[in-house]
Design a protein around this motif. Structure first.
Motif: not given
Ligand SMILES: *Cc1c(COP(=O)(O)O)cnc(C)c1O
Length: 376
Positions: A66-76, A156-157, A182-185, A216-217
């Protein structure tokens, strides 16, 4: 014979007990339960192990996604493509953020997301792809990264099951899973290949700016104390868990080698049966860390096998019995059953045998003999 378990955390703990107990006692004495030195040490150790610039620890693997997706600034409204055949956490966080999950089919041999299906599902709203390294095997990252590149998408992996696996890139360079996109979790749930004694997770990235945003997130969107620049969450790895993880990280390659040994033994004993398809390793031998050892049983009543195992007190698992596109929370009129022919087949056939670093030859032989005798 020792009692067979799906995972054997007790034996694993006994092996590292002195170090873990001493480390925990140190945390208790210091009372630095949150963000103590053990957390920082673990972060650095994991960055080094993975060869990734930034590790941001957090509370669990679901938060990490969830934080990875928030960090990427994905929007509704943004569409995120992921596999139909995975644990629900992957799709859950997409939906929770108001993004649109787009489920696609998987490959019948590796159980991983099908790159052709990804291409077919891309629309002008698609923003990201979430490959899951299911059961510990690297997804087809070469094709996924290529697709992402051509369509300008984030990758996002979800590495909750794959920690320690290696992806062999173009020039033969090996990259640990989680550091390819770009980002992994990942998740440190106790039964994962690198598990703590409670909940834990982490986010990985090589992108300095993204790492800064994510730091920060995870901490209420604060970059300066009591200045909340973005909407954040409270998601932390606690110091006691970091103590466990520091000890277990030293042994992760050993644990994964033991899993691989067990997988090889299972395959040697089961591979020639007409009703059994043993797991396929599509890449190099270090591209699979066997979070699960999952068979396909052909023309067999899989549930009867599960019941037979249960009757003999042999644990086994069915990962996963219901595809995500058929879960009430995630149905969507855009799907047709024909889109998921592989997943729909796999859910009837798969069975995961006990898999952990403490399995021994006698147990594996007993499990295989039981299965082969039942199948006839
Ligand atoms: C375990 C798992 C998660 C979630 O991790 P938690 O720490 O339990 O929140 C996410 N994705 C996959 C594929 C998993 O296996």
């Amino acid at each position: 014979m020792r009692k067979i378990q799906m995972v054997d955390l007790q034996t694993q703990y006994q092996f590292i007990k002195p170090q873990v107990d001493a480390g925990m006692q140190e945390v208790l004495s210091s009372t630095q339960f949150i963000n103590g030195p053990a957390v920082k040490t673990f972060q650095t150790n994991l960055e080094e192990y993975l060869g990734v610039k930034h590790v941001i620890p957090c509370a669990n693997g679901t938060d990490a996604l969830q934080i990875a997706m928030m960090g990427l600034g994905l929007k509704p409204g943004d569409e995120v493509i992921t596999a139909d055949f995975t644990f629900a956490a992957t799709v859950e966080v997409i939906a929770l953020l108001g993004l649109t999950p787009v489920l696609v089919d998987v490959l019948p041999d590796t159980f991983n997301i099908d790159p052709d299906a990804i291409e077919n599902a891309i629309t002008s709203n698609t923003k990201a792809i979430v490959p899951v390294h299911l059961f510990g095997q690297v997804a087809d990252m070469e094709r996924i990264m290529d697709i992402a590149h051509r369509h300008n998408l984030y990758v996002i992996e979800d590495n909750a099951q794959g920690i320690g696996a290696n992806y062999t890139g173009k020039e033969g360079v090996k990259i640990k899973t989680g550091g390819i996109g770009h980002v992994g979790s990942t998740s440190f749930f106790p039964s994962k290949n690198l598990g703590c004694y409670g909940d834990g997770g982490a986010i990985f990235t090589n992108d300095d700016d993204l790492a800064h945003i994510i730091r920060g997130v995870v901490n209420h969107g604060m970059y300066k104390r009591y200045h909340h620049d973005v909407v954040g969450v409270n998601s932390r790895l606690d110091s006691l868990q970091a103590v466990v993880l520091n000890e277990k990280l030293k042994l992760l390659d050993f644990y994964n080698e033991r899993r691989k040994w067990a997988a090889i033994r299972y395959t040697q004993l089961l591979e020639n049966h007409p009703k059994i398809i043993t797991p396929v390793t599509s890449g190099d031998c270090d591209s699979h860390v066997y979070h699960q050892y999952t068979l396909r049983l052909i023309d067999t009543d899989r549930d009867a096998v599960v019941a037979h195992f249960q009757g003999l007190d042999i644990p086994c698992g069915v990962y996963y019995p219901i595809p995500l596109h058929l879960q009430k929370a995630y149905t969507d009129t855009r799907y047709s059953e024909a889109d998921f022919s592989v997943t729909n087949q796999l859910i009837k056939e798969v069975i995961s045998l006990p898999m952990h670093s403490e399995l021994d030859e006698e147990q594996i032989q007993y499990i295989c003999k039981t299965l082969l005798t039942f199948l006839g």
